[in-house]
Design a protein around this motif. Structure first.
Motif, PDB file in Angstrom:
ATOM      1  N   GLU A 127      13.347  94.615 -25.322  1.00 21.76           N
ATOM      2  CA  GLU A 127      13.175  94.406 -23.881  1.00 21.76           C
ATOM      3  C   GLU A 127      11.739  94.720 -23.457  1.00 21.76           C
ATOM      4  N   LEU A 128      11.210  95.845 -23.974  1.00 18.76           N
ATOM      5  CA  LEU A 128       9.840  96.229 -23.631  1.00 18.76           C
ATOM      6  C   LEU A 128       8.828  95.205 -24.169  1.00 18.76           C
ATOM      7  N   LEU A 129       9.045  94.704 -25.387  1.00 20.59           N
ATOM      8  CA  LEU A 129       8.152  93.686 -25.941  1.00 20.59           C
ATOM      9  C   LEU A 129       8.202  92.410 -25.097  1.00 20.59           C
ATOM     10  N   ASN A 130       9.408  92.046 -24.665  1.00 11.93           N
ATOM     11  CA  ASN A 130       9.547  90.874 -23.803  1.00 11.93           C
ATOM     12  C   ASN A 130       8.793  91.079 -22.490  1.00 11.93           C
ATOM     13  N   ARG A 131       8.911  92.246 -21.915  1.00 12.67           N
ATOM     14  CA  ARG A 131       8.210  92.551 -20.660  1.00 12.67           C
ATOM     15  C   ARG A 131       6.694  92.509 -20.881  1.00 12.67           C
ATOM     16  N   ILE A 132       6.242  93.059 -21.998  1.00 17.93           N
ATOM     17  CA  ILE A 132       4.801  93.042 -22.319  1.00 17.93           C
ATOM     18  C   ILE A 132       4.311  91.611 -22.451  1.00 17.93           C
ATOM     19  N   GLN A 133       5.116  90.772 -23.123  1.00 14.88           N
ATOM     20  CA  GLN A 133       4.729  89.371 -23.275  1.00 14.88           C
ATOM     21  C   GLN A 133       4.666  88.664 -21.912  1.00 14.88           C
TER      22      GLN A 133
ATOM     23  N   VAL B  64       1.367  87.007 -20.288  1.00  8.58           N
ATOM     24  CA  VAL B  64       1.331  85.619 -19.839  1.00  8.58           C
ATOM     25  C   VAL B  64       0.863  85.554 -18.381  1.00  8.58           C
ATOM     26  N   ARG B  65       1.400  86.440 -17.571  1.00  6.54           N
ATOM     27  CA  ARG B  65       1.022  86.482 -16.153  1.00  6.54           C
ATOM     28  C   ARG B  65      -0.463  86.821 -16.003  1.00  6.54           C
TER      29      ARG B  65
END
Length: 187
Positions: A20-26, A30-31
């Protein structure tokens, strides 16, 4: 056995949180890239709008100068009209000798000829000034931005193929030649 299942659940829970944290970092990355791209686009647009503003101010200055020239020409013509009207109102001196009368006729003819030439020259000057102003506006609004764009691309080291670079050089040479022709015509 129970202890290993608890450890497995905790490991699974940690794995899930890490994912979940890696997804949030990605997503954040991107943003961030999107915002950087948008910032660059806005910076380019700002530079373009600033150049447009400068060109519009130059165009306004040229048009105001043309207006002042036309206004001056109008005042000269109005003064001539008043002088002609006054001349028509005055009485002609009939007590002139024959030689004086001939000389007066010659001088009046020369004066009329000079006034006509002056009027023609003033009209041509006004037309030439207007044409010059139009050429300067064309130069400022069409050719200078293109020249600046090409220079910016060259300065920024835009990666181009040899054909693309040669095309840009030809474009730049063509624009410089057009500028020189316009400047030559305005002189």
């Amino acid at each position: 056995m129970e202890r290993s299942q608890i450890v497995k659940k905790e490991i699974s829970s940690f794995d899930q949180r890490i994912t979940e944290l890696l997804n949030r970092i990605q997503l954040i990355d991107v943003r961030r890239k999107q915002l950087l791209d948008k910032r660059e686009t806005l910076a380019i647009e700002l530079r373009s709008l600033t150049k447009d503003e400068i060109m519009l101010k130059e165009s306004i200055g040229i048009k105001e100068k043309a207006y002042r020239n036309l206004d001056a020409d109008l005042k000269i013509l109005q003064a001539q009209l008043v002088a002609f009207e006054e001349e028509l109102k005055s009485e002609m001196v009939s007590a002139l000798s024959g030689a004086e009368h001939r000389l007066l006729s010659e001088l009046v003819a020369k004066s009329d000829n000079l006034k006509e030439r002056l009027s023609i020259l003033a009209t041509e000057r006004s037309k030439t000034g207007t044409r010059k102003d139009i050429l300067e506006i064309t130069l400022g609004s069409n050719l200078r931005p293109r020249l600046e764009e090409l220079r910016d691309k060259i300065e920024n080291g835009a990666v181009m193929s040899d054909d693309g670079l040669e095309k840009r050089r030809r474009d730049l040479a063509s624009i410089l030649q057009s500028i020189q022709e316009i400047v030559g015509r305005t002189r």
